[in-house]
Write an enzyme that holds these catalytic residues in place. Structure first.
Site, short mmCIF file in Angstrom:
data_model
loop_
_atom_site.label_atom_id
_atom_site.label_comp_id
_atom_site.label_asym_id
_atom_site.label_seq_id
_atom_site.Cartn_x
_atom_site.Cartn_y
_atom_site.Cartn_z
N LYS A 99 43.42 -53.25 -53.83
CA LYS A 99 45.08 -53.17 -54.52
C LYS A 99 44.78 -54.93 -55.26
CE LYS A 99 49.64 -52.62 -55.05
NZ LYS A 99 50.49 -52.35 -54.25
N HIS A 174 53.71 -46.91 -58.87
CA HIS A 174 55.63 -46.81 -58.70
C HIS A 174 55.77 -47.40 -60.21
CE1 HIS A 174 54.73 -51.03 -57.59
NE2 HIS A 174 53.85 -51.51 -56.38
C1 NCD Z 1 56.98 -53.08 -51.21
C2 NCD Z 1 57.30 -53.52 -49.28
O1 NCD Z 1 57.73 -53.75 -49.90
O2 NCD Z 1 55.96 -53.84 -49.68
N1 NCD Z 1 58.26 -53.48 -51.55
C3 NCD Z 1 58.70 -52.42 -52.94
O3 NCD Z 1 59.84 -53.02 -53.35
N2 NCD Z 1 58.10 -51.83 -53.08
C4 NCD Z 1 55.74 -54.19 -52.36
C5 NCD Z 1 55.35 -53.09 -53.18
O4 NCD Z 1 55.22 -51.82 -52.75
O5 NCD Z 1 55.60 -53.90 -53.97
ZN ZN Z 2 54.42 -50.82 -52.62
#
Ligand code: NCD
Ligand code: ZN
Length: 348
Positions: A99, A174
């Site tokens: 990642k 995402h």
């Molecule tokens: C994720 C986390 O809290 O680990 N938070 C989020 O807002 N998605 C980290 C991430 O995937 O960006």
């Molecule tokens: Zn994440």
């Protein structure tokens, strides 16, 4: 109207399981419906080496006694990552991806990459060994507006990486914008994207209009409605380059409901009913199964699961728990803010 849906047991290709008391509290929420998940490595001390991934895998398994759940481990890419260790861990089946977090982009990303030229040799070794790269696609420059950070990342970072290391298989994690959907669709091969549950449901108004709602705040932050619509179209399209990664990212309520609240939506518990509703609303229930149970597995070179999950449509909207209590404090569950009629009724 369709009232019952039996799917191959789904996978979650982007999940945060944390560690310690939080891990123990929330892991069963994913293991109930999902057969496997790609486990994000952004612990407070990131998971950088194959040995650390193997140890984290053991802690996850210990938190899930008797569960039929396989964690698919990943490593956190740093400028000091050892390419030989990454390749060896992948060959040994300990990890399934690496990642990339741009330094400072999100929760626990301080050890992430600042200068992409410093990881170029590692990316080339990964490409040769066919180790996929999962990417958090946001630039971190203070002068770039937070709503533009994904689109700018594609142009300034992602496209140059893909040009420089053309054999590298990349998953844009995402995705939150039409720009990202268009970029993935324009690629010939070797590029896919995960879409979360919450980004199919909320836009930025849900976070900010009529009061600030910290439980809808995540990164990348939800964008305008036109972007949400592009994500929904991609998810229900049957295009194998888009598949589920919930990015379920629990934080204790005290850390979310704060003057500087953490980013992350916790969706593990109710993702499958919400997705069934989203796909039904789009007249695309028949496309749910490949989205949750085959496109991702194909991209990662994994066999399909053998179990099943049955969802049943209820007469009245279904309720979900408001929060899950964990040893690390209560964690509020994502509220889809729309009627959801689907419920998981059997697991086979
Ligand atoms: C994720 C986390 O809290 O680990 N938070 C989020 O807002 N998605 C980290 C991430 O995937 O960006
Ligand atoms: Zn994440």
């Amino acid at each position: 109207m369709r009232t019952e849906l039996t799917l191959t047991r789904p996978d979650d290709f982007h999940l945060h399981l944390r560690d310690g008391a939080m891990l123990a509290g929330i892991a069963p929420e994913s293991a109930r419906d999902f057969a496997r998940a790609i486990i994000m490595p952004n612990l407070v001390l990131p998971v950088v080496t194959g040995a650390e991934a193997a140890a984290y895998r053991e802690r996850i398994m210990a938190a899930l006694p008797g569960a039929d759940f396989t964690p698919l481990m990943t490593l956190y890419l740093t400028e000091a990552s050892d390419a030989a260790d990454i390749v060896a861990a992948h060959r040994a089946g300990i990890i399934h991806a690496v990642k990339l977090y741009p330094a400072g982009a999100t929760t626990n990303s301080e050890s992430g990459v600042r200068d992409m030229t410093r990881v170029r040799a590692t990316l080339e070794a990964m490409s040769e060994a066919d180790v996929p790269l999962c990417v958090h696609g946001e630039v971190t420059d203070a002068e770039i507006d937070i709503f533009d950070r994904e689109a700018v990342f594609i142009e300034r970072v992602l496209d140059p990486i893909r040009q420089a290391v053309p054999g590298l298989r990349v998953i844009m994690e995402h995705v939150t914008t039409k720009d990202a959907v268009d970029y993935v669709q324009s690629a010939d091969a070797g590029l896919a994207a995960t879409i979360t549950t919450h980004h199919l449901v909320i836009n930025r108004n849900h976070i900010l209009a009529g009061g600030i709602r910290p439980h809808y705040y995540c990164l990348p932050v939800a964008k305008r409605e036109l972007h949400r619509q592009a994500l929904v179209r991609a998810a229900v399209s049957g295009d194998a380059r888009f598949f589920l990664g919930t990015d379920s990212a629990p934080h204790a309520d005290a850390a979310k409901e704060s003057t500087c609240g953490c980013a992350g939506c916790f969706t593990a518990t109710n993702t499958m009913p919400i997705l069934a509703q989203v796909f039904e609303n789009e007249g695309a229930l028949d496309r749910l199964e490949p989205y949750v149970a085959s496109f991702g597995a194909e991209f990662y070179g994994l066999p399909r699961n053998s179990g099943t999950l049955t969802l049943t449509r209820q007469e009245a909207p279904v309720g979900f728990p408001a929060r899950i209590d964990t040893g690390a404090g209560p964690v509020t569950l994502f509220d889809p803010g729309m009627p959801v009629y689907w419920q998981v009724s059997a697991r086979g």
